[in-house]
Design an enzyme around this catalytic site. Structure first.
Site, PDB file in Angstrom:
ATOM      1  N   GLY A   9     -14.708  43.213   0.715  1.00 58.49           N
ATOM      2  CA  GLY A   9     -15.965  43.192  -0.021  1.00 58.49           C
ATOM      3  C   GLY A   9     -16.773  44.459   0.076  1.00 58.49           C
ATOM      4  O   GLY A   9     -17.871  44.527  -0.483  1.00 58.49           O
ATOM      5  N   TYR A  19       2.799  36.815  16.701  1.00 57.06           N
ATOM      6  CA  TYR A  19       1.592  35.995  16.540  1.00 57.06           C
ATOM      7  C   TYR A  19       1.345  35.255  17.857  1.00 57.06           C
ATOM      8  O   TYR A  19       2.124  34.383  18.248  1.00 57.06           O
ATOM      9  CB  TYR A  19       1.825  34.997  15.410  1.00 57.06           C
ATOM     10  N   GLY A  25     -15.209  33.253  -0.172  1.00 64.09           N
ATOM     11  CA  GLY A  25     -14.136  32.508  -0.819  1.00 64.09           C
ATOM     12  C   GLY A  25     -14.079  31.091  -0.303  1.00 64.09           C
ATOM     13  O   GLY A  25     -14.866  30.239  -0.682  1.00 64.09           O
ATOM     14  N   SER A  32      -3.831  39.461   3.266  1.00 62.21           N
ATOM     15  CA  SER A  32      -3.213  38.264   3.825  1.00 62.21           C
ATOM     16  C   SER A  32      -1.683  38.326   3.780  1.00 62.21           C
ATOM     17  O   SER A  32      -1.090  39.045   2.980  1.00 62.21           O
ATOM     18  CB  SER A  32      -3.718  37.056   3.022  1.00 62.21           C
TER      19      SER A  32
END
Length: 612
Positions: free
Chosen positions: A269, A474, A137, A219
């Protein structure tokens, strides 16, 4: 020229853009304290592209000619730069290796299909030739989801989706849009905004990542509290497989057996090439604000975020940084002058008089969207919760700056790499009841790893993406590396990831699995879960040509020959490729990190311009 935009081969983003520190007076002393690095040290010079050792392609003339017929002569490329650009993503491991001229296995040809029919042609040609297909991508992945397996002997085709970049239709009555998978964030938002709509999905990689990549890696975006993660946003899709096409209509909900849509989301994928996605879209809000708040402690900030999640408020962003990350944010500000400087000094004095220890202070950003009346209502609800937990609002000025600069942080990583420091991120999610212990255990594990390596390291954290039952944490970590940075990085990364799963958290909230996180899959989803997932991959891709080795493998902990063997193994042998016991391997890597290695080639200079 293909007309497709790519990031620079040696770092993040575009040429001519970079981080600079000279107008940020607190930045140099902060970095010196955090990782014992003086940013005044001249950056390393870049390795010239012509000095890279790029292996010759493994490509039969017949397959090359077939691919050229399918996509056109100018869209099947075998030049070195095209192949190198499509070898890695942008993880710290990727950048360290490419700067050290350690390319490993490189794709043999890069193809740029113009439509779904050409994608089908490429996939079918690859299947007939027994070649590997790796969808590409924007190239922003940081989990090792893009690179070929080391030692791969088959032809590797990088299938770049960049020409499939259009919003094809909008069902305005349903709030749905059909968008080609190769559309990058800014391009699809521009097309939607021109008609008054937004997807509302803004990951850190937004400027250089694609819709298909978001779906393939599960995502999450900065405004997921309002709009949902990509798994919530993607309602239908089309995916090319060898000899067939999977078509899922955009339905609000179904009861039709195990969800094929959910199987594809996050599959990286391994099941096929996503060509189109139906997504939820929303009318652009009349008002959008990001307000800043300070909390006296990290515990107070976490408690406030939890209560906001339980309340009637529904902000678009809920983010709070720990004291270390708050200090970093303040250190990256430009020097304040005039009234702004006076106001900041006044605020700090007020907080001191309240008894705050400014070293423990935590910065928070909370976003609001909707009508003016709705935003006012939300701000009142959140404001009362913030005050209940000892926090204080400081207006929308800092929030506007955060909103403006939120996609620039990766340039700072390149800046540090140029000066001999490695910085990276690891993120996780856990129930509210476990968040504090996940945080404490991860910080402690990283610091033990730094002590073990004998380096001066730094780790900081923020909470983002709040849910009913928990939230995402995070972490950003950095250290000044020696001549063997990848081995040192592995010791720290291992410690952090192991702390996640040992503390009841997941190995990744939104960065995917790839090769980077594959060794922890069995601990994350159980042995039975791994076997079930492996059976899916084996049945869906018996030739092992669809991005082999990703998600379920020993990842970077396996020797190259083991990775290649696992990728090429027949279906019956697949369960043996599941994750090994983790802790003994970590000890071995710790010892390896202390061994000397050949000196690296020079790294690129930071770009002369600024991201600001």
């Amino acid at each position: 020229m293909t007309g497709v935009k790519h990031m620079k081969w040696w770092g993040w983003g575009v040429e001519g853009v970079g981080f600079h520190w000279q107008d940020k007076p607190a930045f140099r002393p902060f970095v010196q304290k955090a990782v014992a690095l003086d940013v005044k040290v001249p950056p390393s010079k870049p390795i010239a592209f012509e000095d890279l050792t790029v292996p010759a392609p493994i490509l039969a003339d017949e397959l090359r000619e077939t691919l050229e017929r399918i996509v056109g002569l100018g869209y099947a490329l075998t030049d070195d730069e095209s192949r190198v650009v499509h070898t890695f993503g942008k993880s710290i491991r990727d950048l360290l290796r490419i700067r050290r001229n350690e390319l490993g296995r490189v794709p043999d040809i890069v193809v740029y299909p113009a439509d779904e029919a050409q994608v089908q042609g490429v996939v079918d040609a690859a299947a007939e030739a027994g070649a590997v297909i790796i969808p590409f991508g924007g190239g922003s992945n940081i989990a090792g989801s893009l690179e070929p397996i080391p030692g791969e002997q088959r032809t590797v085709i990088s299938l770049d989706m960049g020409r499939l970049n259009r919003v094809l239709e909008i069902d305005e009555y349903s709030g749905l849009a059909r968008i080609q998978a190769g559309a990058q964030g800014p391009d699809l938002e521009e097309q939607l905004n021109s008609k008054g709509w937004t997807l509302g999905h803004f990951p850190d990689s937004f400027t250089h990542s694609t819709l298909g990549g978001w779906v393939a890696t599960r995502s999450s975006g900065m405004q997921s509290d309002k709009y949902g993660d990509i798994a919530d946003i993607a309602r239908g899709l089309r995916m090319v497989r060898p000899g067939e096409l999977v078509v899922l209509r955009p339905l609000p909900s179904t009861s039709t057996g195990p969800s094929v849509r959910e199987m594809i989301i996050g599959s990286e994928g391994r099941l096929g090439v996503i060509t189109e996605v139906w997504v939820n879209v929303h009318r652009q809000p009349a008002v959008r604000e990001v307000q800043a708040y300070f909390f006296p402690t990290w515990d107070a900030g976490l408690a406030a975020m939890h209560e906001i999640a339980e309340s009637d408020a529904s902000p678009s962003i809920t983010r709070v940084s720990d004291a270390r990350e708050s200090g970093f944010s303040l250190a990256t500000r430009k020097e304040s002058k005039g009234f702004s400087a006076v106001a900041q000094n006044t605020l700090m004095n007020v907080l001191k008089r309240r008894g705050w220890n400014l070293d423990d202070m935590c910065l928070s950003f909370i976003g609001y969207e909707g009508t003016s009346k709705h935003v006012s209502y939300e701000k009142r609800l959140v404001g009362s919760i913030v005050r209940k937990h000892g926090g204080i609002g400081v207006g929308k000025g800092p929030g506007a700056l955060y909103d403006q600069k939120k996609f620039d942080t990766p340039y700072l990583r390149d800046f540090l790499l140029d000066r001999g420091a490695a910085a990276d991120v690891s993120e996780t999610a856990a129930p509210w009841s476990k968040l504090k212990s996940v945080y404490d255990n991860t910080i402690a594990a990283a610091n033990r790893a730094y002590d073990e390596l004998g380096v001066h390291g730094w780790i900081m954290c923020h909470l983002s993406h709040s849910y009913h039952s928990g939230a995402c944490l995070y972490f950003t970590f950095a250290f000044k590396h020696d001549e063997n940075p990848v081995a040192q990085y592995q010791v720290v990364k291992d410690a952090i990831q192991q702390a996640f799963v040992d503390s009841g958290a997941t190995l990744s909230h939104h960065h995917a699995v790839g090769l980077e996180h594959a060794p922890w899959m069995e601990e994350d989803i159980s042995t039975g879960g791994v076997h079930l997932m492996q059976a899916l991959f084996d049945a869906a891709d018996p030739q092992g040509i669809l991005n082999p080795g990703k998600i379920l493998s020993r990842g970077f902990h396996a020797a190259p020959e083991e990775q290649a063997s696992a990728a090429a193994a027949p279906a019956a042998a697949a369960p043996a490729a599941t994750a090994p016991a983790r802790k003994p391997a970590a000890a071995k890597r710790s010892a390896a990190a202390k061994e000397s290695a050949p000196e690296s080639t020079s790294a690129p200079e930071s770009a002369p311009a600024t991201a600001e």
